[in-house]
Design a protein around this motif. Structure first.
Motif, short mmCIF file in Angstrom:
data_model
loop_
_atom_site.label_atom_id
_atom_site.label_comp_id
_atom_site.label_asym_id
_atom_site.label_seq_id
_atom_site.Cartn_x
_atom_site.Cartn_y
_atom_site.Cartn_z
N GLN A 126 0.76 -1.15 -0.03
CA GLN A 126 0.16 0.06 0.11
C GLN A 126 0.71 1.16 0.01
OE1 GLN A 126 -3.64 0.36 0.34
NE2 GLN A 126 -3.02 2.37 -0.21
N TRP A 186 4.31 1.54 -1.18
CA TRP A 186 4.84 1.59 -2.47
C TRP A 186 3.80 2.16 -3.62
CZ3 TRP A 186 9.39 1.81 -1.30
CH2 TRP A 186 10.11 0.94 -0.55
N TYR A 187 2.48 1.60 -3.53
CA TYR A 187 1.62 2.03 -4.34
C TYR A 187 1.16 3.51 -4.31
CZ TYR A 187 -2.97 1.81 -7.01
OH TYR A 187 -3.66 2.24 -7.85
N TYR A 219 2.45 5.09 -7.75
CA TYR A 219 1.60 5.18 -8.56
C TYR A 219 0.28 6.18 -8.32
CZ TYR A 219 3.64 1.06 -10.68
OH TYR A 219 4.50 -0.02 -11.24
N SER A 220 -0.15 6.22 -7.25
CA SER A 220 -1.43 6.94 -6.66
C SER A 220 -1.07 8.41 -6.17
CB SER A 220 -2.28 6.27 -5.58
OG SER A 220 -1.62 6.21 -4.29
N PHE A 224 -5.12 -0.21 -2.09
CA PHE A 224 -4.40 -1.06 -2.76
C PHE A 224 -5.32 -2.34 -2.82
CE2 PHE A 224 -0.97 -4.34 -3.43
CZ PHE A 224 -0.54 -3.99 -4.76
N ALA A 258 3.86 -4.42 -5.49
CA ALA A 258 3.29 -3.10 -6.10
C ALA A 258 3.50 -3.00 -7.40
CB ALA A 258 3.81 -2.23 -5.14
N CYS A 310 1.55 -5.03 -9.66
CA CYS A 310 0.05 -4.53 -9.90
C CYS A 310 0.29 -3.60 -10.54
CB CYS A 310 -0.55 -4.67 -8.42
SG CYS A 310 -0.57 -6.07 -7.74
N GLY A 311 1.03 -2.45 -10.32
CA GLY A 311 1.01 -1.29 -11.14
C GLY A 311 1.19 -1.40 -12.67
N GLU A 346 -2.06 -2.75 -13.81
CA GLU A 346 -3.04 -1.42 -14.00
C GLU A 346 -2.69 -0.69 -15.44
OE1 GLU A 346 -4.09 2.57 -11.48
OE2 GLU A 346 -2.39 1.31 -11.11
N PHE A 386 -6.76 0.02 -12.29
CA PHE A 386 -6.40 -0.97 -11.40
C PHE A 386 -7.64 -1.97 -10.82
CE2 PHE A 386 -5.14 -2.11 -6.73
CZ PHE A 386 -4.12 -2.82 -7.03
#
Length: 295
Positions: free
Chosen positions: A190, A192-193, A197-198, A205, A274, A277-278, A281, A293
């Motif tokens: 969460q 790192w995301y 990314y966010s 996340f 992370a 998953c990015g 996305e 995502f």
């Protein structure tokens, strides 16, 4: 022991706590006008001036232990005891048994103290020690009731320490490290995301159900199976090679370096999760739009 000196010495010889080749030093108050401090200095001088190959045994009685307690010289007594191969305290009361254990724990804070008893007069020292073992036998079950471990015979103690105790230390160490590992692995993605990314927008996340079920289901099963089925070495090998017990005395499984390694592995794996998953996305769908995502 609460027995008188002569009886206690006979028991010590019969159970090999002491042997006939050992030089026995007495602090029993038999020398007129000799204080406990003077007696301790005398014994220390005799030990230091003995040949190096000499084995030493120390015998002390309840009256002298009372003087040690009132004079706050427990650490000096333990230092002297460590110079001997065996130490026997005779005619001591239940309270004094607990005090002796307290001397050991105070003087040697990095050690773990084990107390073993089979009667009500041993309850104080069993409760005082880090680990208490009660033997349930002819003297009743009082010691067994207050102890951390209860055994039926003294001979079971070896298996309790070298097999059950060793595995208990090993598995509890890994359990503690595993809990830190899986919590870091759960929370760090969460972070790192949010960084990568966010842009700290607050987008979660995890799906809420996945987040709640992680500790209850996904990460509980592996450690349960490990606790039930993992065997590092067979029992006969553990019983025949006492050096294998050093993993607990030297704290080889649970220390700063092992904790740092587990935490670092969890942090690296969380970053990889992370990032992957990015990437998913940002991957395009068949119609050319980005999946997103939660797409």
């Amino acid at each position: 022991t609460g027995d008188k000196v002569e009886t206690a010495l006979n028991v010590a010889y019969s159970c090999n706590l002491m042997d006939k080749d050992m030089k026995i030093h007495m602090i029993t108050g038999q020398i007129p006008n000799e204080t406990v401090k003077e007696a301790m200095r005398r014994v220390r001088h005799n030990i230091l001036n003995s040949p190096k190959e000499t084995h030493h045994g120390l015998v002390i009685t309840s009256g002298q232990i009372s003087e040690i307690s009132s004079g706050n010289i427990g650490p000096q007594f333990i230092d002297l005891a460590l110079m001997c191969d065996s130490v026997m305290c005779a005619r001591v009361s239940p309270k004094q048994k607990g005090e002796i254990v307290g001397f050991v724990m105070q003087t040697l804070p990095n050690m773990r103290c084990l107390a073993i008893g089979d009667g009500a007069n041993d309850v104080s020292m069993i409760m005082k020690a880090h680990v208490g073992v009660g033997i349930k036998g002819v003297e009743g079950a009082e010691a067994a009731r207050v102890a951390d471990f209860s055994i039926g015979e003294f001979q079971v103690l070896k298996r309790l320490m070298f097999v059950v105790g060793r595995d208990s230390y090993r598995k509890n160490s890994i359990l503690t490290l595993y809990n830190f590992y899986k919590n870091i692995l759960l929370c760090m993605p969460q972070f790192w995301y949010a960084v990568v990314y966010s842009n700290f927008s607050g987008v979660t996340f995890y799906d809420s159900y996945l987040f709640q079920l992680c500790n209850i289901f996904y990460t509980s099963l592996p450690i349960i199976l490990y606790a039930l089925w993992d065997v590092e070495l067979p029992e006969f090998q553990l019983m025949s090679d006492p050096s294998l017990y050093k993993i607990s005395t030297k704290n080889l499984y649970f220390n700063i370096s092992s904790f740092t390694m587990w935490a670092a592995i969890a942090a690296v794996q969380s970053f990889i999760i992370a990032v992957l998953c990015g990437i998913i996305e940002l991957a395009p769908s068949f119609d050319g739009d980005f999946l997103g995502f939660w797409g």
